[in-house]
Design a protein around this motif. Structure first.
Motif, PDB file in Angstrom:
ATOM      1  N   ALA A   1       4.327   4.637   4.146  1.00 11.18           N
ATOM      2  CA  ALA A   1       5.002   4.545   2.852  1.00 11.18           C
ATOM      3  C   ALA A   1       5.869   5.771   2.594  1.00 11.18           C
ATOM      4  N   ARG A   2       5.409   6.933   3.073  1.00 14.68           N
ATOM      5  CA  ARG A   2       6.178   8.158   2.871  1.00 14.68           C
ATOM      6  C   ARG A   2       7.377   8.243   3.814  1.00 14.68           C
TER       7      ARG A   2
ATOM      8  N   GLY B   1       8.834   5.546   5.347  1.00 21.32           N
ATOM      9  CA  GLY B   1       9.649   4.333   5.360  1.00 21.32           C
ATOM     10  C   GLY B   1       9.402   3.443   6.555  1.00 21.32           C
ATOM     11  N   GLU B   2       8.323   3.687   7.297  1.00 24.75           N
ATOM     12  CA  GLU B   2       7.994   2.851   8.456  1.00 24.75           C
ATOM     13  C   GLU B   2       7.308   1.562   8.006  1.00 24.75           C
ATOM     14  N   GLY B   3       7.159   0.637   8.944  1.00 24.63           N
ATOM     15  CA  GLY B   3       6.505  -0.623   8.639  1.00 24.63           C
ATOM     16  C   GLY B   3       5.010  -0.454   8.426  1.00 24.63           C
ATOM     17  N   GLY B   4       4.397  -1.469   7.842  1.00 33.11           N
ATOM     18  CA  GLY B   4       2.972  -1.429   7.555  1.00 33.11           C
ATOM     19  C   GLY B   4       2.111  -1.614   8.791  1.00 33.11           C
ATOM     20  N   TYR B   5       0.825  -1.359   8.644  1.00 37.75           N
ATOM     21  CA  TYR B   5      -0.134  -1.437   9.745  1.00 37.75           C
ATOM     22  C   TYR B   5      -1.346  -2.235   9.277  1.00 37.75           C
ATOM     23  N   SER B   6      -1.779  -3.196  10.092  1.00 36.54           N
ATOM     24  CA  SER B   6      -2.953  -4.011   9.770  1.00 36.54           C
ATOM     25  C   SER B   6      -4.079  -3.701  10.744  1.00 36.54           C
ATOM     26  N   PRO B   7      -5.318  -3.637  10.265  1.00 39.43           N
ATOM     27  CA  PRO B   7      -6.442  -3.400  11.187  1.00 39.43           C
ATOM     28  C   PRO B   7      -6.629  -4.581  12.118  1.00 39.43           C
ATOM     29  N   LEU B   8      -7.238  -4.311  13.264  1.00 39.68           N
ATOM     30  CA  LEU B   8      -7.508  -5.375  14.228  1.00 39.68           C
ATOM     31  C   LEU B   8      -8.369  -6.457  13.592  1.00 39.68           C
ATOM     32  N   TYR B   9      -9.328  -6.042  12.764  1.00 35.17           N
ATOM     33  CA  TYR B   9     -10.145  -6.963  11.980  1.00 35.17           C
ATOM     34  C   TYR B   9     -10.784  -6.205  10.836  1.00 35.17           C
ATOM     35  N   THR B  10     -11.329  -6.950   9.899  1.00 37.22           N
ATOM     36  CA  THR B  10     -11.912  -6.375   8.694  1.00 37.22           C
ATOM     37  C   THR B  10     -13.424  -6.570   8.680  1.00 37.22           C
TER      38      THR B  10
END
Length: 284
Positions: A112-113, A115-124
């Motif tokens: 967010a700081r 300006g890069e793309g978001g990141y999702s965990p492999l699983y929750t």
């Protein structure tokens, strides 16, 4: 019958092997790679929803850690294991998911700081909970026909609570072939774990060989103030911290007055693992 090695080939961690026989797809272990990624694991040659069963040797993350990711990708068939392995996976997969969620949150703050793309965990954690519901458990040396022409049996590997070597008998065209997947085989004369059972006959053996080129050194003395052996175990990460920590706690009970116990004996996920040892007494 066809066997495809997907992980832990040429290196350790990320154990996963696909068996194609009797019109079925069976995955033996579904581990997460840890440490230096020297060799890339092979992608699954089939979509996860077409896998008919998973047979799990034990709960360590390098053998079980990608099971929730498999479920996220569409897997919904049984996961066969011992009851103690199920109980440890209930602890360890949720712990692994929590770590990944925390890392994703941290990465997304940085993104967010910058300006890069978001990141999702492999699983929750929720994915891990869904995975545990797929487990179907067996006792040691209990034989079960999971499909026409395919039988499995778990034999004590002496590595971790619930750890097993898995025999898979496959009958095709009137001929039966016995496969033996060793899983990780434990040492002898450990304080909490029984010695591994000696294997019986098999036509083909798929064996882990982490220590195949060395002799185990002197066992660590957990009562010594220098914590000898502690750093090597800490470096193993969450994949193995549960049983190592629990064994350490058991050894602490043998420490004599005046001995020093290190700060490594503070509470951790290992306390939950210790509870699993207690709960599994009737199955072990």
């Amino acid at each position: 019958m066809k066997i495809t090695f997907l992980g832990a080939a040429h290196e350790v961690t990320g154990s996963s092997t696909l068996i194609e026989a009797c019109g079925k797809h069976i995955l033996v272990d579904c581990g997460m790679e840890q440490g230096a990624d020297i060799y890339e694991n092979c992608p699954l040659p089939v979509i996860p929803g077409d896998i008919d069963a998973v047979c799990l040797t034990h709960a360590h993350i390098d053998h079980s850690g990608k099971l929730p990711a498999l479920v996220v990708a569409g897997y919904s068939s049984p996961i066969y294991a011992t009851e103690a392995t199920r109980r440890l996976c209930d602890i360890m997969l949720k712990d692994s998911a929590h770590i990944q969620e925390f890392e994703a949150e941290w990465r997304n703050r940085r993104a967010a700081r910058s300006g890069e793309g978001g990141y999702s965990p492999l699983y929750t954690v929720e994915d891990a909970q869904k995975t545990i519901k797929l487990f179907k458990t067996f006792k040691y040396n209990e034989s079960a026909e999971i499909f026409d022409g395919i039988k499995i049996r778990f034999e004590d590997a002496g590595h971790l609570l619930g750890s097993a070597s898995i025999y898979i008998d496959i009958t095709e065209n009137g001929k039966t072939t016995t496969l033996l997947f060793s899983g990780d085989i434990g040492n002898i004369e450990r304080p909490l774990i029984r010695d591994p059972e000696k294997p019986s006959r098999a036509d083909y053996v798929v064996i882990e060989s982490t220590y195949g080129d060395r002799v185990h050194g002197e066992r660590p003395d957990y009562g010594q103030p220098d914590g000898r052996g502690r750093d090597q175990r800490a470096a193993r990460g969450p994949a193995q911290r549960d049983d190592r920590h629990t064994e350490r706690r058991a050894r602490v009970h043998t420490v004599q007055p005046g001995d020093q116990v290190s700060e490594a004996d503070q509470p951790s996920v290992a306390y939950d693992a210790a509870g699993a040892f207690h709960l599994a007494v009737g199955h072990y």
